[in-house]
Scaffold this motif. Structure first.
Motif, PDB file in Angstrom:
ATOM      1  N   HIS A 335     -31.467  66.212  -1.892  1.00 50.51           N
ATOM      2  CA  HIS A 335     -32.029  67.480  -1.450  1.00 50.51           C
ATOM      3  C   HIS A 335     -31.075  68.629  -1.749  1.00 50.51           C
ATOM      4  CE1 HIS A 335     -34.146  70.389   0.996  1.00 50.51           C
ATOM      5  NE2 HIS A 335     -33.103  70.526   1.809  1.00 50.51           N
ATOM      6  N   SER A 336     -29.783  68.417  -1.506  1.00 51.22           N
ATOM      7  CA  SER A 336     -28.794  69.465  -1.797  1.00 51.22           C
ATOM      8  C   SER A 336     -28.824  69.851  -3.266  1.00 51.22           C
ATOM      9  CB  SER A 336     -27.393  68.974  -1.423  1.00 51.22           C
ATOM     10  OG  SER A 336     -27.296  68.708  -0.044  1.00 51.22           O
ATOM     11  N   VAL A 339     -32.115  71.827  -4.046  1.00 52.09           N
ATOM     12  CA  VAL A 339     -32.088  73.194  -3.514  1.00 52.09           C
ATOM     13  C   VAL A 339     -31.122  74.057  -4.322  1.00 52.09           C
ATOM     14  CG1 VAL A 339     -31.529  74.605  -1.497  1.00 52.09           C
ATOM     15  CG2 VAL A 339     -32.815  72.492  -1.216  1.00 52.09           C
ATOM     16  N   ALA A 369     -25.944  76.180  -1.002  1.00 49.31           N
ATOM     17  CA  ALA A 369     -27.096  75.287  -1.131  1.00 49.31           C
ATOM     18  C   ALA A 369     -26.686  73.835  -0.932  1.00 49.31           C
ATOM     19  CB  ALA A 369     -27.744  75.478  -2.500  1.00 49.31           C
ATOM     20  N   HIS A 372     -25.850  73.442   2.983  1.00 53.72           N
ATOM     21  CA  HIS A 372     -26.651  74.114   4.000  1.00 53.72           C
ATOM     22  C   HIS A 372     -27.117  73.190   5.130  1.00 53.72           C
ATOM     23  CE1 HIS A 372     -30.005  72.460   1.628  1.00 53.72           C
ATOM     24  NE2 HIS A 372     -30.817  72.751   2.626  1.00 53.72           N
ATOM     25  N   GLU A 373     -27.177  71.878   4.883  1.00 49.77           N
ATOM     26  CA  GLU A 373     -27.641  70.967   5.930  1.00 49.77           C
ATOM     27  C   GLU A 373     -26.529  70.080   6.494  1.00 49.77           C
ATOM     28  OE1 GLU A 373     -31.099  68.768   4.753  1.00 49.77           O
ATOM     29  OE2 GLU A 373     -32.438  70.421   5.287  1.00 49.77           O
ATOM     30  N   HIS A 414     -29.978  80.019   6.212  1.00 49.75           N
ATOM     31  CA  HIS A 414     -30.995  79.322   5.405  1.00 49.75           C
ATOM     32  C   HIS A 414     -32.252  79.011   6.214  1.00 49.75           C
ATOM     33  CE1 HIS A 414     -29.781  75.379   7.211  1.00 49.75           C
ATOM     34  NE2 HIS A 414     -30.964  74.977   6.808  1.00 49.75           N
ATOM     35  N   ARG A 415     -32.188  79.181   7.530  1.00 45.74           N
ATOM     36  CA  ARG A 415     -33.349  78.935   8.399  1.00 45.74           C
ATOM     37  C   ARG A 415     -33.231  79.800   9.656  1.00 45.74           C
ATOM     38  NH1 ARG A 415     -32.248  75.033  12.619  1.00 45.74           N
ATOM     39  NH2 ARG A 415     -34.396  74.251  12.613  1.00 45.74           N
ATOM     40  N   ARG A 445     -33.324  80.456   1.275  1.00 42.67           N
ATOM     41  CA  ARG A 445     -34.440  80.126   2.168  1.00 42.67           C
ATOM     42  C   ARG A 445     -35.661  79.682   1.370  1.00 42.67           C
ATOM     43  NH1 ARG A 445     -33.514  82.589   7.527  1.00 42.67           N
ATOM     44  NH2 ARG A 445     -35.740  82.700   8.014  1.00 42.67           N
ATOM     45  N   ASP A 448     -34.982  76.274  -0.316  1.00 42.62           N
ATOM     46  CA  ASP A 448     -35.038  75.193   0.667  1.00 42.62           C
ATOM     47  C   ASP A 448     -36.485  74.889   1.048  1.00 42.62           C
ATOM     48  OD1 ASP A 448     -33.831  73.305   2.455  1.00 42.62           O
ATOM     49  OD2 ASP A 448     -34.213  74.691   4.104  1.00 42.62           O
ATOM     50  N   ARG A 452     -39.147  71.327   0.958  1.00 40.18           N
ATOM     51  CA  ARG A 452     -39.316  70.928   2.359  1.00 40.18           C
ATOM     52  C   ARG A 452     -39.677  69.449   2.468  1.00 40.18           C
ATOM     53  NH1 ARG A 452     -43.462  73.905   6.590  1.00 40.18           N
ATOM     54  NH2 ARG A 452     -42.991  72.632   8.426  1.00 40.18           N
ATOM     55  N   HIS A 454     -38.484  67.168   0.616  1.00 37.93           N
ATOM     56  CA  HIS A 454     -37.311  66.399   0.184  1.00 37.93           C
ATOM     57  C   HIS A 454     -37.677  65.375  -0.893  1.00 37.93           C
ATOM     58  CE1 HIS A 454     -34.307  67.271   3.683  1.00 37.93           C
ATOM     59  NE2 HIS A 454     -35.082  68.304   3.424  1.00 37.93           N
TER      60      HIS A 454
END
Length: 507
Positions: A335-336, A339, A369, A372-373, A414-415, A445, A448, A452, A454
């Protein structure tokens, strides 16, 4: 790097957890850590209109929950799931997938038959030896995929609704599944010839063509014909032998089939499956076939690992340190990566349209990016704030304190809340940095949101300025991705103007 992938079919769902092999000559290679099969039998859970029933939804939710828990125990935070014929053809498939994601945290992305064939071919190419010209037949419960290609990838792909469960229901009513049912078998084979006939020339066997079978039905046939126990990867048999097995199975009652080693788990559908394969191979002019145990999920795995290895090899030394930090904090690297790629594509479109960015903006955006998570390692709630904290204290190599603070704040936004004057850390930045953080966060944003699900499927083909703002041309985005991007386009609208998403290949 560890990866977990799963495919959801008409008859069963399979999980595969693997780890990338290290070394300069092992790109795309992997070591299987664990696997799990769940006989979800979604084909039994369709109503008269073809919709997935609540029972089917519950079966799938249960299976994906088990998959997620097993992957987590192996140190993999997310499972990439692709759904094939059963959800693809169900009118409510997209709604079911969205509800499954809400219930389990795992999104079963529905893929086309062509995409299924492409990935299956990739899995086969890493399982058996291919030549310059190969024809693959992959039989599922709902569909039959054909693919023709070289040693590495498919070049022609066709998906037909000829799966073993589908054909059993259409032509082998319960009373026709017993012994002596020649007319029913003929009906199955006639249906295959009618459907495949118009396309047969594309997959006709030529001198030197290697014919590969990939399916549970093919594996069962190989096990019976070879008398082997265990792996049958690479086993060969003739189409004449397959015809003999079909005739033998036709004469058995369902109870007798259930007692035959290799066929016991497919007693209800094996007759239709063998009939479909035999008619297809005969029509294409095949005389011998090779069975591959590698299929869709192996192709998914190889694609995921290859994407990541290609991505990481193109990074600078300091960006590789960012990736190492993301991995250390348990971020979903697939995912990283996605994004980051989408963020850069959006920035490139803005720059091409004349929007100015400082020289280091691309590097800052890529780092934000990728990280971000990372805050998810602390908690789901407010993980954007946790990400900012971790970035500030991660000692990223190659970045100074000024860079790290800007990366942290881009990731933080980012959210949830947009940057605003009531945020003291944001207001502590110089005005020029506040403007940059806002613009980079706006890009992040949207990027990402576009992953969503993933699933890593979204591709950006163009970003163009219009009188109403901006239009981005996409392909591969799932309904969940589009909803995510629209939900998170608020800051983009504030910074750059309105944003419209158009789905379809670039014209």
């Amino acid at each position: 790097m560890k990866v977990a992938v799963a495919d959801v079919g008409t008859n069963s769902s399979h999980l595969l957890i693997a780890e990338a092999q290290a070394g300069p000559h092992q790109q795309g290679d992997f070591r299987v850590l664990d696997a799990l099969k769940d006989r979800t039998k979604l084909g039994d859970c369709l109503d008269s209109a073809g919709n997935m029933t609540p029972e089917g939804e519950n079966r799938l939710a249960s299976a994906l929950t088990r998959f997620r828990e097993l992957a987590a125990a192996a140190g993999v935070n997310e499972v990439r799931v692709y759904a094939t014929s059963a959800l693809r053809e169900a009118p409510n498939g997209a709604e079911v997938a969205a509800r499954i994601q809400a219930r389990t945290g795992v999104y079963p992305a529905v893929i086309s038959g062509e995409r299924e064939g492409e990935l299956t071919y990739l899995g086969v190419a890493h399982s058996v030896e291919l030549g310059p010209d190969n024809v693959l037949l992959d039989l599922g419960g709902g569909s039959l995929e054909f693919a023709r290609g070289n040693e590495a990838q498919a070049q022609e792909i066709l998906s037909l609704p000829l799966g073993s469960i589908r054909m059993t229901r259409a032509h082998l009513a319960k009373e026709a599944r017993g012994s002596g049912n020649r007319a029913a078998v003929n009906a199955v084979q006639d249906a295959v010839r009618q459907a495949l006939g118009p396309h047969a020339a594309r997959f006709q066997v030529r001198p030197g063509t290697r014919v590969i079978l990939s399916s549970g039905t093919a594996e069962a046939a190989a096990a019976v014909l070879s008398g082997r126990e265990g792996s049958i990867n690479g086993v060969r048999f003739s189409v004449a032998d397959l015809a003999g097995l079909l005739e033998r199975v036709r004469r058995l009652s369902p109870g007798q089939r259930a007692k035959l080693p290799g066929l016991d788990k497919r007693a209800d559908t094996i007759l239709a499956g063998l009939a479909v394969l035999h008619a297809s191979l005969e029509l294409l002019g095949a005389s011998e076939v090779t069975v591959s145990e590698g299929a869709l999920r192996e192709g998914m795995l190889i694609e995921e690992l290859s994407r990541f290895q290609s991505f990481s090899s193109g990074l600078s030394a300091r960006q590789r340190s960012v990736l190492a930090t993301a991995e250390r904090f348990g971020a979903n690297l697939g995912h990283s990566q996605q994004v980051a790629a989408l963020s850069r594509a959006l920035m490139d479109g803005l720059i091409a349209a004349g929007m100015p960015f400082p020289e280091d903006a691309r590097s800052l955006l890529t780092a934000a990016a990728a990280l971000h998570e990372t805050g998810l390692i602390v908690a789901q709630s407010s993980h954007h704030k946790h990400s900012a904290y971790l970035i500030r204290h991660a000692e990223l190599r190659g970045f100074g304190p000024h860079d790290i603070e800007r990366i942290a704040q881009v990731a933080r936004y980012h959210r949830k809340s947009l940057p605003k004057p009531s945020h003291p850390e944001f207001m502590a930045l110089p005005a020029v940095d506040r403007a940059l953080v806002s613009r980079l966060s706006a890009i992040l944003r949207v990027a990402d949101g576009l992953d969503r699900s993933h699933t890593g499927q979204t591709q950006i083909h163009s970003l163009k300025r219009t009188s109403a703002g901006w239009t981005v041309q996409l392909s591969g985005a799932t309904p969940l991705d589009l909803a995510g991007a629209r939900d998170k386009a608020d800051l983009w609208t504030r910074e750059f103007g309105g944003l419209i998403f158009k789905v379809g290949a670039a014209g």
